[in-house]
Every structure is written in structure tokens, then in C-alpha cells.
Motif scaffolding. Structure first.
Motif, PDB file in Angstrom:
ATOM      1  N   LEU A  16       0.830  -1.205   0.000  1.00 45.93           N
ATOM      2  CA  LEU A  16       0.000   0.000   0.000  1.00 45.93           C
ATOM      3  C   LEU A  16       0.866   1.256   0.000  1.00 45.93           C
ATOM      4  O   LEU A  16       1.903   1.310   0.661  1.00 45.93           O
ATOM      5  CB  LEU A  16      -0.906   0.009   1.227  1.00 45.93           C
ATOM      6  N   PRO A  17       0.462   2.288  -0.734  1.00 40.73           N
ATOM      7  CA  PRO A  17       1.208   3.554  -0.682  1.00 40.73           C
ATOM      8  C   PRO A  17       1.105   4.174   0.708  1.00 40.73           C
ATOM      9  O   PRO A  17       0.119   3.970   1.421  1.00 40.73           O
ATOM     10  CB  PRO A  17       0.501   4.419  -1.738  1.00 40.73           C
ATOM     11  N   HIS A  18       2.130   4.895   1.081  1.00 46.85           N
ATOM     12  CA  HIS A  18       2.149   5.497   2.423  1.00 46.85           C
ATOM     13  C   HIS A  18       2.836   6.846   2.348  1.00 46.85           C
ATOM     14  O   HIS A  18       3.816   7.025   1.624  1.00 46.85           O
ATOM     15  CB  HIS A  18       2.889   4.588   3.405  1.00 46.85           C
TER      16      HIS A  18
ATOM     17  N   ILE B 218       0.041   6.166  10.992  1.00 42.48           N
ATOM     18  CA  ILE B 218       1.151   5.530  11.704  1.00 42.48           C
ATOM     19  C   ILE B 218       2.115   4.842  10.729  1.00 42.48           C
ATOM     20  O   ILE B 218       1.691   4.169   9.788  1.00 42.48           O
ATOM     21  CB  ILE B 218       0.596   4.511  12.726  1.00 42.48           C
ATOM     22  N   ASP B 219       3.405   4.985  10.993  1.00 46.05           N
ATOM     23  CA  ASP B 219       4.436   4.316  10.179  1.00 46.05           C
ATOM     24  C   ASP B 219       4.720   2.905  10.691  1.00 46.05           C
ATOM     25  O   ASP B 219       4.861   1.973   9.907  1.00 46.05           O
ATOM     26  CB  ASP B 219       5.740   5.121  10.209  1.00 46.05           C
TER      27      ASP B 219
ATOM     28  N   PRO C 211       2.253   0.337   7.410  1.00 47.42           N
ATOM     29  CA  PRO C 211       3.190  -0.306   6.480  1.00 47.42           C
ATOM     30  C   PRO C 211       4.157  -1.260   7.164  1.00 47.42           C
ATOM     31  O   PRO C 211       4.644  -2.204   6.542  1.00 47.42           O
ATOM     32  CB  PRO C 211       3.927   0.873   5.839  1.00 47.42           C
ATOM     33  N   ILE C 212       4.443  -1.022   8.446  1.00 50.94           N
ATOM     34  CA  ILE C 212       5.316  -1.910   9.213  1.00 50.94           C
ATOM     35  C   ILE C 212       4.603  -2.270  10.507  1.00 50.94           C
ATOM     36  O   ILE C 212       4.111  -1.395  11.228  1.00 50.94           O
ATOM     37  CB  ILE C 212       6.672  -1.243   9.527  1.00 50.94           C
ATOM     38  N   GLN C 213       4.546  -3.576  10.820  1.00 50.53           N
ATOM     39  CA  GLN C 213       3.851  -4.054  12.014  1.00 50.53           C
ATOM     40  C   GLN C 213       4.793  -4.947  12.811  1.00 50.53           C
ATOM     41  O   GLN C 213       5.426  -5.851  12.250  1.00 50.53           O
ATOM     42  CB  GLN C 213       2.555  -4.763  11.624  1.00 50.53           C
ATOM     43  N   VAL C 214       4.862  -4.702  14.122  1.00 48.51           N
ATOM     44  CA  VAL C 214       5.921  -5.266  14.963  1.00 48.51           C
ATOM     45  C   VAL C 214       5.328  -5.848  16.243  1.00 48.51           C
ATOM     46  O   VAL C 214       4.395  -5.283  16.824  1.00 48.51           O
ATOM     47  CB  VAL C 214       6.958  -4.173  15.329  1.00 48.51           C
ATOM     48  N   ALA C 215       5.873  -6.983  16.693  1.00 48.66           N
ATOM     49  CA  ALA C 215       5.516  -7.582  17.981  1.00 48.66           C
ATOM     50  C   ALA C 215       6.630  -7.315  18.975  1.00 48.66           C
ATOM     51  O   ALA C 215       7.813  -7.437  18.642  1.00 48.66           O
ATOM     52  CB  ALA C 215       5.308  -9.084  17.831  1.00 48.66           C
ATOM     53  N   TRP C 216       6.218  -7.005  20.220  1.00 46.45           N
ATOM     54  CA  TRP C 216       7.235  -6.734  21.240  1.00 46.45           C
ATOM     55  C   TRP C 216       6.660  -6.925  22.635  1.00 46.45           C
ATOM     56  O   TRP C 216       5.525  -6.539  22.903  1.00 46.45           O
ATOM     57  CB  TRP C 216       7.775  -5.309  21.093  1.00 46.45           C
ATOM     58  N   LEU C 217       7.397  -7.527  23.473  1.00 42.90           N
ATOM     59  CA  LEU C 217       7.312  -7.478  24.924  1.00 42.90           C
ATOM     60  C   LEU C 217       6.229  -8.349  25.565  1.00 42.90           C
ATOM     61  O   LEU C 217       6.488  -9.030  26.544  1.00 42.90           O
ATOM     62  CB  LEU C 217       7.144  -6.017  25.390  1.00 42.90           C
ATOM     63  N   GLY C 218       5.001  -8.335  25.047  1.00 42.99           N
ATOM     64  CA  GLY C 218       3.916  -9.002  25.746  1.00 42.99           C
ATOM     65  C   GLY C 218       3.919 -10.508  25.646  1.00 42.99           C
ATOM     66  O   GLY C 218       3.629 -11.204  26.617  1.00 42.99           O
ATOM     67  N   PHE C 219       4.260 -11.034  24.454  1.00 42.19           N
ATOM     68  CA  PHE C 219       4.148 -12.469  24.205  1.00 42.19           C
ATOM     69  C   PHE C 219       5.515 -13.052  23.898  1.00 42.19           C
ATOM     70  O   PHE C 219       6.168 -12.634  22.926  1.00 42.19           O
ATOM     71  CB  PHE C 219       3.188 -12.726  23.042  1.00 42.19           C
TER      72      PHE C 219
ATOM     73  N   ILE D 141      14.362  -0.375  10.189  1.00 47.12           N
ATOM     74  CA  ILE D 141      13.269  -1.047   9.473  1.00 47.12           C
ATOM     75  C   ILE D 141      12.493  -0.064   8.597  1.00 47.12           C
ATOM     76  O   ILE D 141      11.973  -0.445   7.544  1.00 47.12           O
ATOM     77  CB  ILE D 141      12.331  -1.811  10.437  1.00 47.12           C
ATOM     78  N   ILE D 142      12.444   1.200   8.989  1.00 44.00           N
ATOM     79  CA  ILE D 142      11.842   2.229   8.138  1.00 44.00           C
ATOM     80  C   ILE D 142      12.667   2.388   6.858  1.00 44.00           C
ATOM     81  O   ILE D 142      12.122   2.490   5.746  1.00 44.00           O
ATOM     82  CB  ILE D 142      11.764   3.582   8.886  1.00 44.00           C
ATOM     83  N   GLU D 143      13.985   2.391   7.015  1.00 40.17           N
ATOM     84  CA  GLU D 143      14.867   2.550   5.855  1.00 40.17           C
ATOM     85  C   GLU D 143      14.646   1.429   4.846  1.00 40.17           C
ATOM     86  O   GLU D 143      14.578   1.679   3.634  1.00 40.17           O
ATOM     87  CB  GLU D 143      16.325   2.574   6.320  1.00 40.17           C
TER      88      GLU D 143
END
Length: 639
Positions: A248-250, A333-334, A357-365, A610-612
Motif C-alpha cells: 500500500l502507498p504510504h 502511523i508508520d 506499512p510496518i507491524q511489529v511484535a514486542w514485549l507481551g508475548f 526497518i523504516i529505511e
């Protein structure tokens, strides 16, 4: 046109499968004959042609024309709206008939399905009984999902047991029952009813695990390969939809816009005791921080911190997935970060929409967030070694030290305590475990018994959630020949007291296959060294990560025998433990573990990397964030 002839013709066409022709006749008839049977037949044709939303509306019109039979039509309409993804329409119909939902399993199923998705579990208690008593497998499966949420609820416990007794061959109910018995350390029951599962796995029948809850599965299975199969309540990822989101364009801006999603955004939750300072330290000149908050209101009432210090708050409590999507899109959101994964209160499934455009998992699981569209999982080289890569659909974004943030500013500092005021023996070597009781398996107790027998002047200090836990734990220790006098129980305590009381022990002793996570970092912060062993999946490697980040890798044993040997060796040489305690005090404000500022710099650099990649049109790939030079000056003081 003769209405009777027209309706009969439409009926005959419907029965013959000529749905388009039947629909055409009904469309002519509807102008003059607005009654329930006409609208109902119209709905049936629309449904056969795949127009569920329109069919639901037609059933709604049928209900308007048939006051006596309106409920059945409305129930069908609500069901079709739910299947078509029109949650708000389904909920509107269902809530208008709320009084009947406690006696009607189909209507209860509709309401409960929506509120489970929206994490409104506070509204689900009235529907548990009717769903668990239904013979519909979908209703029973949903009941199982509801019952696993609050294990301290006596109603949940009883219903879970009843479901398993009614359907002992149902794997989902077996796994649910095992969750309940593990919660209360009912070791004999847990081992008895786990045996058929172990037998199936020994024969290679890994699909057996698909009926297990992803989070509770980790409490008994440390096999990283097997962990991929515990997927009940999820749907397989669609690679086409993943590719669509990524393509998708962002519109980017000068600042990186980070969104964090969680139901734990209040200062009393364990997650915020770790994360709060990092949120405060985010560089607002380079990053915009938005918190998509679905915390339950009763927890927000307990919060005393100014949450605006953490970022912009967007309230998503109780919203549908579609409404969550709109809320995220409105902030452009980026990077969206899921802080929950497959844990209680999660909205991880909303990431299966194109949130960002970027989706990240962290900390909880502590593992791969199965069947959720995530590009990266944040970890480190301890919890996510290279050998783990085949078992994750996410790519690794590895921090250079520990993946776990810690808060040295808002977390209370340990205050002096004495053993006497805590009721502890002055002259014994005290092992301690403050981990949740469900993490204490029969294998763990058996190992601790061997340690206690080899270290005769030692006792074990445990936290017991309930009297049932205490009784069951004592029974297991005594069955292994360890006197009840050598087991000292304590209740939960206010956080400030808990931080301080830990140092009265000599050595924290870890659980497996799930380590202490926040518990271990609290012990290290409180000045208590922790003994662990190398794990075989994320959940069993966390303590190693934390110990390495405070320069105590020697407390990570290679295997169970080495773990037991080292525990005994330290109990017989308390001088070494005193050195470890001095080390923790010396390193508290210079080692990476509690350095929130250093961690925040590493995290922000990871986000930039990861944005780059995304801006350059590259797909996600494993990334290791380089470490800043070691600190030469402390970031705080023990004074």
C-alpha cells in the motif's frame, strides 16, 4: 400481477435453484406485498447468491412485518451481519434482545463473539453458562475461550471441569482443563490428562496441539518447533493480504510515527513497570508516539501517573476491528507495535487489517505471534538465537543487549529489610521463587526437592496465589521427602514491599519451561541474584537475556543437572552469593539491563533501520541493532 401466483412462482424458482429468477419476481412483488414471508424468501435468495449483508437486512424487514416471529428473523439477521463482518449491525440487533441472550445460545454466541474480539470480557459473564451447555461445537469452543480468561473465577473453574467431563475426547476441552489444573498446581491431574497428548506427540501427531491456547501452551511445552502449532482461536495468515498491506502507498513525514497498542496502559501493570521510562524518553524531535489504548476502565481508575508523558492517547476500548483501523489510519502511523500478542486482553487480530506499512511484535508475548500479520518481532540474541529463525513467520529485530526495557526512574528502589520482620530463618540459606504458580510444574518441584536434599541447611521461599496452591505444592514436596518446615510461603505484597523483601533471600531460583520475565528483572533490581538454565524457546530464555545484560552469565546453567549442581554449590558457599549481591548493587546503574536511556537509543535506531528498508522498497529481513559504546559513567546512584 397476481401476488399469490407471483409468490408461488418465486418459491418454485427458489426450490429449483433459480435464485436470480426468484429474486427478480420478488423484487416486482415487494412493491405491493410487504409481508414477512416475502422478505424471508427474498433474504434466502440473496443469501444463496452470496449477498449476506443484503440478506440480513431483508430478514430485518421480515421481522418488522411479523411481530410474533420477529425474534427468530432478527437472530438470523444478526448472525448474517456477524458473518459478513458488520459487527456493529449485528450487535445492535443482539443488544435489543439482550434479555433473551442468557437463554438463547445462538444469540449469546453472537454477542460473545463480538465482545471477545473487542476485549469487552467484563460483559461476558452472563453468557458463559448457556454457551458451555450448548451442543453446538462452535458455541462450546467459544465457551472454552471465555473460560480461560479469569482462572480465579470459581464459575470458570467449574464450567471448565464440566466441559471436559462431558466431552473427554474433545482436545480443546482437555487443554482448557489442563490450564485450570496447572493454575492450581494439581500435579497428578495435570500429568494424568497430559499423558495422551505426550503420546500423540511421540507418534508425530503435532496437529493435536492446534486445539491448545498459544499462551498457556508455553507453560508446559518448551519445544520451539511444537510451539508453532498451538493456534486455537486464530485463522491462518493470508499471504496475499500480507503482500497487499506491504504494498500500500504510504505518506511519510520528517518524524517517525510509532503506534503502540495495548490493554495494559496503566502504571500498576507489569508491562508499564518495564516500559514507562522508555516511552517518556522517546525523542519527540524525531518520533511521534501514539498509544492505542484498550485498557479496561476499572484499571484506568487505579492509575495515578500522567499518561500524557507516554504519548498521545487514542481510546480504542470496545471498538470493532474496523473502528480500530480507522483510528490508526487517522494518525497515519508508520510502525504499529503490538504489546500483547496471544495474551489476555489482546487485540492482536486487528493487525490482520492493513493498520500500518510496518507491524511489529514486542514485549507481551514470548514467542511468535501465530497467525497475526507482523513483519518483525523485537528480541535479542539470547531469546531469539539464529536456531529459532525457522520457527517464526516474523523477522528478527534484535536489540544488542536485552529485549526487555526497564524503568530505573519510576520503579521503587529496595529499602532495607530484615529476615526477622519477614518471618524468615536467620541461619538458613534461602532459595526463593516469586514466579506465578502456574509456572511451577511437577518437574520444577522435583528438581527443587533434589536441590533441598543436597543442601541440608536450606529452605525454599515461595509465593502462593491461593490456599489450594499452597496445599498442592506442599503435598508434592512432602511426597518427595522434603519436610513442610523447609517450605516457607508468602502472599502477594504491595509492589514497594515486594521489591524490598526479595533481598532477604540468598538466591532466586528460576522456573522452566517459562522463566521469570518481569519477575526476574524485579529480583535483580531488588538485589537478588537469580539462577536459571539455558532454554529451548523464547519463554525459557528470558532470564538468560536479563542476566547477560547485567553481566552475570555464569548464573545461566547449561542444563538441568548443571542447574541443580550450581544451586547446591552456591548454598554451600554463601560467600559467592554475597559477591553476586555486591555485583548487582555495583552494576545496577551502569550495566545495560536497567539503562532505559541506552535501551531507548537502541530501540529508536532499530525503528530507523526497518523504516529505511521499507522506504527502499525492500521486504522485511532479520536486523541486528548495533550496540552503543559501553557506559563509562553511571546513569544513576544507589544513594
Amino acid at each position: 400481477m397476481n401476488s399469490k401466483v407471483s409468490f408461488s412462482a418465486a418459491s418454485r424458482d427458489y426450490q429449483a435453484g433459480r435464485y436470480t429468477q426468484s429474486l427478480a419476481t420478488l423484487n416486482q412483488l415487494i412493491d405491493t406485498q410487504k409481508d414477512a414471508k416475502t422478505y424471508a424468501l427474498l433474504a434466502k435468495n440473496l443469501l444463496q447468491l452470496g449477498f449476506k449483508s443484503d440478506a440480513a437486512k431483508a430478514y430485518g424487514l421480515a421481522a418488522d412485518c411479523a411481530p410474533q416471529g420477529a425474534f427468530e428473523f432478527l437472530k438470523i439477521a444478526a448472525k448474517l451481519h456477524l458473518e459478513a463482518g458488520n459487527e456493529d449491525d449485528a450487535l445492535l440487533i443482539a443488544m435489543r434482545n439482550l434479555g433473551k441472550a442468557q437463554e438463547d445460545a445462538e444469540l449469546a454466541f453472537i454477542i460473545a463473539t463480538i465482545y471477545v474480539r473487542r476485549q469487552r470480557r467484563d460483559l461476558l459473564r452472563p453468557f458463559k453458562k448457556i454457551l458451555s451447555e450448548s451442543m453446538n461445537p462452535d458455541h462450546m469452543r467459544l465457551a472454552a475461550l471465555l473460560l480461560s480468561d479469569d482462572l480465579m473465577d470459581e464459575t470458570n473453574q467449574q464450567l471448565a471441569r464440566n466441559l471436559f467431563r462431558r466431552f473427554p475426547g474433545n482436545l480443546a476441552f482437555r487443554f482448557l482443563y489442563l490450564v485450570c489444573v496447572r493454575e492450581f498446581n494439581e500435579f497428578d491431574e495435570a500429568n494424568k490428562h497430559r499423558a495422551p497428548i505426550d503420546a500423540a506427540l511421540a507418534k508425530g501427531e503435532v496437529d493435536t496441539l492446534r486445539k491448545d491456547n498459544p499462551f498457556y501452551h508455553l507453560h508446559w511445552c518448551g519445544n520451539e518447533d511444537f510451539n508453532r502449532y498451538a493456534t486455537i482461536g486464530t485463522q491462518p495468515l493470508d499471504p496475499v493480504r500480507v503482500a497487499y498491506r506491504r504494498g500500500l502507498p504510504h505518506t511519510w513525514s520528517d518524524k517517525i510515527r510509532i503506534g503502540y497498542m495495548s490493554s495494559d496502559l496503566w502504571d500498576g501493570h507489569a508491562t508499564m513497570k518495564l516500559l514507562q521510562r522508555v516511552l517518556e524518553l522517546h525523542d519527540r524531535n524525531r518520533f511521534e508516539i501514539t498509544l492505542f489504548d484498550h485498557t479496561q476502565p476499572e484499571f484506568l481508575e487505579k492509575n495515578v501517573t500522567d499518561r500524557s508523558r507516554w504519548g498521545k492517547i487514542v481510546d480504542t476500548y470496545g471498538l470493532s476491528d474496523a473502528a480500530v483501523l480507522n483510528a490508526v489510519r487517522a494518525q497515519n502511523i508508520d510502525i504499529m507495535v503490538d504489546l500483547k500478542g496471544h495474551t489476555s486482553g489482546s487485540r492482536a487480530s486487528s493487525f490482520n487489517q492493513p493498520l500500518a506499512p510496518i507491524q511489529v511484535a514486542w514485549l507481551g508475548f514470548p514467542g511468535s505471534t501465530l497467525n497475526v500479520d507482523l513483519d518483525y518481532v523485537i528480541g535479542d540474541h539470547s531469546v531469539l538465537p539464529d536456531v529459532a529463525k525457522p520457527f517464526y513467520h516474523e523477522k528478527f529485530l534484535r536489540m544488542p543487549e536485552s529485549y526487555q526495557p526497564n524503568d530505573p526512574a519510576n520503579r521503587p528502589r529496595p529499602k532495607p529489610v530484615t529476615r526477622e520482620e519477614l518471618g524468615l530463618p536467620e541461619d538458613a540459606f534461602i532459595f526463593a521463587s516469586f514466579n506465578g504458580n502456574r509456572k511451577i510444574t511437577s518437574e520444577v518441584v522435583d528438581s527443587w526437592c533434589r536441590i533441598l536434599k543436597r543442601a541440608p541447611n536450606s529452605v525454599l521461599w515461595l509465593m502462593a496465589n491461593t490456599p489450594r496452591n499452597k496445599d498442592n505444592l506442599l503435598q508434592r514436596f512432602q511426597a518427595n521427602g522434603v519436610s513442610a518446615k523447609r517450605i516457607i510461603f508468602c502472599p502477594r505484597a504491595p509492589y514497594e514491599l515486594h521489591i524490598s523483601r526479595q533481598q532477604a533471600a540468598d538466591l532466586g531460583i528460576d522456573t522452566f519451561p517459562v522463566n521469570g520475565h518481569t519477575t526476574t528483572s524485579e529480583q535483580l533490581w531488588g538485589g537478588l541474584p537469580v539462577l536459571t538454565m539455558k532454554g529451548t524457546n523464547f519463554a525459557s530464555r528470558v532470564s538468560e537475556s536479563l542476566l547477560r545484560a547485567i553481566d552475570l552469565p555464569e548464573l545461566v546453567a547449561d542444563d538441568l543437572q548443571a542447574y541443580e549442581d550450581l544451586a547446591v554449590e552456591l548454598a554451600l558457599n554463601p560467600g559467592r552469593v554475597a559477591d553476586y549481591k555486591s555485583h548487582l548493587k555495583e552494576k545496577r546503574f551502569i550495566a545495560p539491563l536497567f539503562d532505559a536511556e541506552r535501551f531507548c537509543h537502541h530501540l529508536e535506531h532499530g525503528y530507523e533501520l526497518i523504516i529505511e528498508r521499507r522506504k527502499n522498497g525492500l521486504t522485511p529481513d532479520h536486523i541486528d541493532v548495533p550496540a552503543l559504546p559501553p557506559r563509562t559513567e553511571p546513569f544513576g546512584s544507589n544513594d
